[in-house]
Design a protein around this motif. Structure first.
Motif, mmCIF file in Angstrom:
data_model
loop_
_atom_site.group_PDB
_atom_site.id
_atom_site.type_symbol
_atom_site.label_atom_id
_atom_site.label_comp_id
_atom_site.label_asym_id
_atom_site.label_seq_id
_atom_site.Cartn_x
_atom_site.Cartn_y
_atom_site.Cartn_z
ATOM 1 N N ARG A 205 0.837 -1.195 0.000
ATOM 2 C CA ARG A 205 0.000 0.000 0.000
ATOM 3 C C ARG A 205 0.883 1.260 0.000
ATOM 4 N NH1 ARG A 205 -5.105 1.477 1.403
ATOM 5 N NH2 ARG A 205 -5.303 3.732 1.410
ATOM 6 N N TYR A 206 1.883 1.265 0.823
ATOM 7 C CA TYR A 206 2.787 2.414 0.922
ATOM 8 C C TYR A 206 3.435 2.703 -0.429
ATOM 9 C CZ TYR A 206 6.323 5.444 3.063
ATOM 10 O OH TYR A 206 7.118 6.511 3.394
ATOM 11 N N GLN A 207 3.905 1.649 -1.095
ATOM 12 C CA GLN A 207 4.556 1.841 -2.383
ATOM 13 C C GLN A 207 3.581 2.370 -3.428
ATOM 14 O OE1 GLN A 207 6.580 -1.882 -3.335
ATOM 15 N NE2 GLN A 207 8.476 -0.988 -2.588
ATOM 16 N N ASP A 208 2.332 1.896 -3.405
ATOM 17 C CA ASP A 208 1.327 2.382 -4.352
ATOM 18 C C ASP A 208 1.088 3.880 -4.169
ATOM 19 O OD1 ASP A 208 0.949 -0.087 -5.517
ATOM 20 O OD2 ASP A 208 -0.796 -0.602 -4.290
ATOM 21 N N VAL A 209 0.979 4.307 -2.903
ATOM 22 C CA VAL A 209 0.708 5.718 -2.626
ATOM 23 C C VAL A 209 1.904 6.589 -3.012
ATOM 24 C CG1 VAL A 209 0.158 7.401 -0.838
ATOM 25 C CG2 VAL A 209 -0.949 5.162 -0.819
ATOM 26 N N VAL A 210 3.092 6.157 -2.647
ATOM 27 C CA VAL A 210 4.291 6.934 -2.980
ATOM 28 C C VAL A 210 4.455 7.046 -4.494
ATOM 29 C CG1 VAL A 210 6.811 6.945 -2.876
ATOM 30 C CG2 VAL A 210 5.486 6.429 -0.824
ATOM 31 N N ARG A 211 4.208 5.948 -5.199
ATOM 32 C CA ARG A 211 4.338 5.967 -6.662
ATOM 33 C C ARG A 211 3.331 6.954 -7.281
ATOM 34 N NH1 ARG A 211 4.778 0.987 -7.216
ATOM 35 N NH2 ARG A 211 2.564 0.473 -7.282
ATOM 36 N N ALA A 212 2.105 6.956 -6.772
ATOM 37 C CA ALA A 212 1.100 7.877 -7.288
ATOM 38 C C ALA A 212 1.458 9.322 -6.959
ATOM 39 C CB ALA A 212 -0.275 7.529 -6.715
ATOM 40 N N PHE A 213 1.947 9.551 -5.755
ATOM 41 C CA PHE A 213 2.361 10.899 -5.363
ATOM 42 C C PHE A 213 3.465 11.406 -6.288
ATOM 43 C CE2 PHE A 213 5.282 13.544 -2.788
ATOM 44 C CZ PHE A 213 4.437 14.615 -2.540
ATOM 45 N N GLN A 214 4.439 10.548 -6.574
ATOM 46 C CA GLN A 214 5.529 10.940 -7.471
ATOM 47 C C GLN A 214 4.995 11.252 -8.865
ATOM 48 O OE1 GLN A 214 8.989 11.092 -6.442
ATOM 49 N NE2 GLN A 214 8.972 12.319 -8.316
ATOM 50 N N LEU A 215 4.050 10.423 -9.332
ATOM 51 C CA LEU A 215 3.441 10.660 -10.644
ATOM 52 C C LEU A 215 2.731 12.007 -10.677
ATOM 53 C CD1 LEU A 215 2.695 9.466 -13.445
ATOM 54 C CD2 LEU A 215 0.672 8.457 -12.350
ATOM 55 N N ALA A 216 2.060 12.340 -9.583
ATOM 56 C CA ALA A 216 1.316 13.604 -9.528
ATOM 57 C C ALA A 216 2.235 14.807 -9.573
ATOM 58 C CB ALA A 216 0.456 13.639 -8.268
ATOM 59 N N ILE A 217 3.285 14.808 -8.757
ATOM 60 C CA ILE A 217 4.163 15.986 -8.728
ATOM 61 C C ILE A 217 5.060 16.056 -9.966
ATOM 62 C CG2 ILE A 217 4.111 16.091 -6.214
ATOM 63 C CD1 ILE A 217 6.926 14.944 -6.150
ATOM 64 N N ASP A 218 5.132 14.934 -10.715
ATOM 65 C CA ASP A 218 5.899 14.942 -11.957
ATOM 66 C C ASP A 218 5.051 15.354 -13.158
ATOM 67 O OD1 ASP A 218 8.227 14.262 -10.720
ATOM 68 O OD2 ASP A 218 8.149 12.140 -11.234
ATOM 69 N N GLY A 219 3.750 15.648 -12.917
ATOM 70 C CA GLY A 219 2.964 16.225 -14.000
ATOM 71 C C GLY A 219 1.727 15.496 -14.442
ATOM 72 N N ASP A 220 1.379 14.360 -13.811
ATOM 73 C CA ASP A 220 0.163 13.644 -14.216
ATOM 74 C C ASP A 220 -0.710 13.352 -12.989
ATOM 75 O OD1 ASP A 220 -1.782 12.255 -15.544
ATOM 76 O OD2 ASP A 220 -0.494 10.610 -16.214
ATOM 77 N N PRO A 221 -1.227 14.394 -12.351
ATOM 78 C CA PRO A 221 -2.014 14.179 -11.137
ATOM 79 C C PRO A 221 -3.353 13.482 -11.380
ATOM 80 C CG PRO A 221 -2.115 16.479 -11.796
ATOM 81 C CD PRO A 221 -1.086 15.834 -12.673
ATOM 82 N N THR A 238 -4.032 5.696 11.399
ATOM 83 C CA THR A 238 -2.976 4.709 11.190
ATOM 84 C C THR A 238 -2.076 5.026 10.006
ATOM 85 O OG1 THR A 238 -4.440 3.331 9.829
ATOM 86 C CG2 THR A 238 -4.398 2.889 12.205
ATOM 87 N N GLU A 239 -2.526 5.877 9.080
ATOM 88 C CA GLU A 239 -1.736 6.186 7.891
ATOM 89 C C GLU A 239 -1.747 7.691 7.616
ATOM 90 O OE1 GLU A 239 -4.099 3.755 5.270
ATOM 91 O OE2 GLU A 239 -2.602 2.176 5.267
ATOM 92 N N PRO A 240 -1.334 8.507 8.576
ATOM 93 C CA PRO A 240 -1.434 9.961 8.377
ATOM 94 C C PRO A 240 -0.590 10.475 7.230
ATOM 95 C CG PRO A 240 -0.135 9.442 10.337
ATOM 96 C CD PRO A 240 -0.780 8.162 9.896
ATOM 97 N N ASP A 241 0.603 9.909 7.036
ATOM 98 C CA ASP A 241 1.455 10.387 5.947
ATOM 99 C C ASP A 241 0.822 10.080 4.598
ATOM 100 O OD1 ASP A 241 1.805 7.672 6.439
ATOM 101 O OD2 ASP A 241 3.915 7.667 5.868
ATOM 102 N N GLN A 242 0.230 8.888 4.480
ATOM 103 C CA GLN A 242 -0.384 8.509 3.218
ATOM 104 C C GLN A 242 -1.637 9.337 2.933
ATOM 105 O OE1 GLN A 242 -0.668 4.256 2.478
ATOM 106 N NE2 GLN A 242 0.893 3.868 4.017
ATOM 107 N N LEU A 243 -2.390 9.653 3.973
ATOM 108 C CA LEU A 243 -3.567 10.492 3.779
ATOM 109 C C LEU A 243 -3.158 11.892 3.333
ATOM 110 C CD1 LEU A 243 -6.635 10.598 3.922
ATOM 111 C CD2 LEU A 243 -6.429 11.361 6.290
#
Length: 299
Positions: A205-221, A238-243
């Motif tokens: 789950r963590y990797q999915d969220v981080v990957r999406a976050f990176q995609l968003a800030i790289d130009g495809d939100p 339980t997941e404040p950083d991911q939220l």
């Protein structure tokens, strides 16, 4: 004194090693892995030489059996060791010394080796091979299932305390952080396999969220936001950083009302992450005016 498995996924070539024991921090002494070369489990009265030097020998072109032969020949007490070696091409070798504590033994399967000592019975390692080779899914999931099978067969007769899983790529990319697919351990827990299973889910789950976050800030939100919407709702407790990341992605995708709602929820539980979101604006990761609109004002 533990039970372990080394295995290869023939579909991907990935290699893995998993272990559980009543001993403390089994992940610190039993599993060894080197992307592009192989994995090793060394246990009973474990000798780290088999893991550390063994990986060097695999890197130097030795076969799995040659590794075992070479290292046991310089080990002053090989009869106390239990070792399994799996090379990147799938060659397997295993050894159980005559002074390993009963029940002790190993079984070589088509794509894996399971080994155990101080086990409830020989069914421990036999059931691990059977479960692994009859299962599907990700290699990490199959390794975990094999550990569960070993535990169901009686496991370490003294009890359980720690567990670990490592999965590596068969070929190296020059990026070690990418080539080590999974590296998780539970050092001290009453139910380490269940705890390890929870960590695998959290990691994915963590990797999915981080990957999406990176995609968003790289130009495809928009794509990132759509991908995150497919995941279960995030829990601010339980997941404040991911939220927080989820809210940032939603805002970048134009869903500022949804982002604001997430951050209001986050602020009631983990307000420090609101400050983290504000600092994204200062760092230039997203427009400062968007941050002003979605992040609740300081109270």
């Amino acid at each position: 004194m533990t039970f372990s498995i080394v295995a290869r996924d023939p579909a991907t070539g990935d290699l893995g090693v998993a272990t559980q024991s009543q001993a403390f921090a089994v992940g610190n002494s039993v599993p060894f892995a080197l992307p592009g070369h192989g994995v090793i489990a060394t246990q009973s009265m474990a000798e780290p030489m088999y893991g550390s030097v063994g990986l060097d020998l695999l890197r130097g072109g030795f076969t799995a059996q040659e590794v075992l032969t070479a290292l046991s020949s310089v080990d002053p007490q090989p009869e106390r060791r239990q070792v399994a070696v799996l090379g990147v091409n799938g060659d397997l070798a295993a050894y159980t010394g005559g002074q390993c504590v009963d029940a002790a033994g190993h079984l070589v399967g088509d794509t894996c080796v399971a080994l155990a000592n101080m086990a409830a019975s020989e069914q421990v390692w036999e059931s691990m091979v059977e479960r692994f080779e009859s299962s599907g899914g990700l290699l990490s999931e199959r390794l975990l299932s094999a550990l569960q099978a070993g535990e169901e067969a009686g496991g370490d007769f003294r009890g359980r305390r720690s567990a670990a899983i490592m999965v590596i790529r068969a070929t190296t990319t020059g990026r070690p952080w990418h080539d080590m697919v999974v590296d998780l351990r539970v050092d001290d827990d009453a139910d380490p396999i269940t705890a390890l299973a929870d960590l695998l889910v959290t990691r994915a789950r963590y990797q999915d969220v981080v990957r999406a976050f990176q995609l968003a800030i790289d130009g495809d939100p928009v794509t990132a936001d759509r991908e995150l919407e497919l995941l279960r709702p995030m829990d601010a407790a339980t997941e404040p950083d991911q939220l927080m990341w989820r809210a940032v992605v939603a805002a970048l995708a134009g869903r500022e009302d949804a982002a604001r709602e997430m951050l209001v929820d986050l602020g009631t539980r983990s307000p420090q992450f609101l400050e983290a979101a504000r600092r994204f604006g200062k760092a230039g990761l997203m427009p400062a005016d968007v941050i002003e609109r979605i992040v609740p004002a300081r109270t």
